[in-house]
Design an enzyme around this catalytic site. Structure first.
Site, PDB file in Angstrom:
ATOM      1  CD  GLU A 157      32.813  16.078  25.857  1.00  9.92           C
ATOM      2  OE1 GLU A 157      32.605  16.232  27.075  1.00  9.92           O
ATOM      3  OE2 GLU A 157      32.113  15.362  25.124  1.00  9.92           O
ATOM      4  CB  VAL A 158      37.782  19.366  29.885  1.00  9.42           C
ATOM      5  CG1 VAL A 158      38.410  20.380  30.839  1.00  9.42           C
ATOM      6  CG2 VAL A 158      36.289  19.237  30.148  1.00  9.42           C
ATOM      7  CG  HIS A 187      40.820  14.980  31.436  1.00 11.16           C
ATOM      8  ND1 HIS A 187      40.867  16.121  30.669  1.00 11.16           N
ATOM      9  CD2 HIS A 187      39.879  14.185  30.862  1.00 11.16           C
ATOM     10  CE1 HIS A 187      40.004  16.021  29.681  1.00 11.16           C
ATOM     11  NE2 HIS A 187      39.388  14.844  29.766  1.00 11.16           N
TER      12      HIS A 187
HETATM   13  P1  AMP Z   1      37.089  14.415  27.758  1.00  5.90           P
HETATM   14  O1  AMP Z   1      36.016  14.136  26.750  1.00  5.90           O
HETATM   15  O2  AMP Z   1      38.164  13.374  27.763  1.00  5.90           O
HETATM   16  O3  AMP Z   1      37.645  15.822  27.618  1.00  5.90           O
HETATM   17  O4  AMP Z   1      36.412  14.284  29.167  1.00  5.90           O
HETATM   18  C1  AMP Z   1      35.948  15.359  29.925  1.00  5.90           C
HETATM   19  C2  AMP Z   1      35.245  14.779  31.125  1.00  5.90           C
HETATM   20  O5  AMP Z   1      35.123  15.797  32.098  1.00  5.90           O
HETATM   21  C3  AMP Z   1      33.848  14.249  30.837  1.00  5.90           C
HETATM   22  O6  AMP Z   1      33.778  12.871  31.191  1.00  5.90           O
HETATM   23  C4  AMP Z   1      32.953  15.118  31.729  1.00  5.90           C
HETATM   24  O7  AMP Z   1      31.875  14.394  32.261  1.00  5.90           O
HETATM   25  C5  AMP Z   1      33.924  15.585  32.788  1.00  5.90           C
HETATM   26  N1  AMP Z   1      33.593  16.829  33.466  1.00  5.90           N
HETATM   27  C6  AMP Z   1      33.285  18.015  32.888  1.00  5.90           C
HETATM   28  N2  AMP Z   1      33.067  18.948  33.834  1.00  5.90           N
HETATM   29  C7  AMP Z   1      33.256  18.342  35.035  1.00  5.90           C
HETATM   30  C8  AMP Z   1      33.176  18.772  36.390  1.00  5.90           C
HETATM   31  N3  AMP Z   1      32.858  20.032  36.717  1.00  5.90           N
HETATM   32  N4  AMP Z   1      33.433  17.874  37.366  1.00  5.90           N
HETATM   33  C9  AMP Z   1      33.731  16.590  37.059  1.00  5.90           C
HETATM   34  N5  AMP Z   1      33.840  16.127  35.795  1.00  5.90           N
HETATM   35  C10 AMP Z   1      33.591  16.995  34.797  1.00  5.90           C
END
Ligand code: AMP
Length: 116
Positions: A96-97, A101
């Site tokens: 998602e991001v 990570h």
């Molecule tokens: P992924 O699906 O692997 O891209 O995971 C993205 C993660 O980032 C998810 O578990 C979200 O809950 C987390 N996330 C998104 N925005 C933030 C934020 N501002 N601070 C901490 N975690 C975040």
């Protein structure tokens, strides 16, 4: 040039976040929607959008991500019981991001590795 995400702002401390570790290469902070008692994200400080974009120049930061994961697991007291490290890539991986990570997840017995 890849677009920065909210994670670059967290690295620069421009937005609030629960940072548990930071050095010259990596930052670790608690996930905003934790999936388990411990849910920490460990990221390189510089932007790498997906695992597919990793180059040899990133290997030091990637190695640091692993050693920091182990250090945080110990600090959280979950190292002996165990935990899971997850990195998602692109759509099928559920990313998602778009700033790579590593999810460090533990503090309870985790289910099967894949939901389906
Ligand atoms: P992924 O699906 O692997 O891209 O995971 C993205 C993660 O980032 C998810 O578990 C979200 O809950 C987390 N996330 C998104 N925005 C933030 C934020 N501002 N601070 C901490 N975690 C975040």
């Amino acid at each position: 040039m890849a677009e920065e995400t909210i994670f670059s702002k967290i690295v620069r401390r421009e937005i609030p976040s629960d940072i548990v570790y930071q050095d010259d290469l990596v930052t670790a902070f608690r996930d905003i929607t934790p999936k388990a008692p411990t849910h920490v994200l460990i990221i390189p400080n510089h932007l790498i959008p997906t695992i597919n974009d990793i180059t040899e120049a990133d290997e030091t930061a990637l190695g640091r991500m692993m050693s920091v994961a182990a250090k945080i697991a110990k600090e959280e007291g979950i190292d002996e019981d165990g935990y899971r490290l997850i990195m998602n890539c692109n759509e099928h991986g559920g990313q998602e991001v778009f700033h790579i990570h590593m999810h460090l997840i533990g503090g309870r017995k985790l289910g099967p590795m894949l939901a389906k």
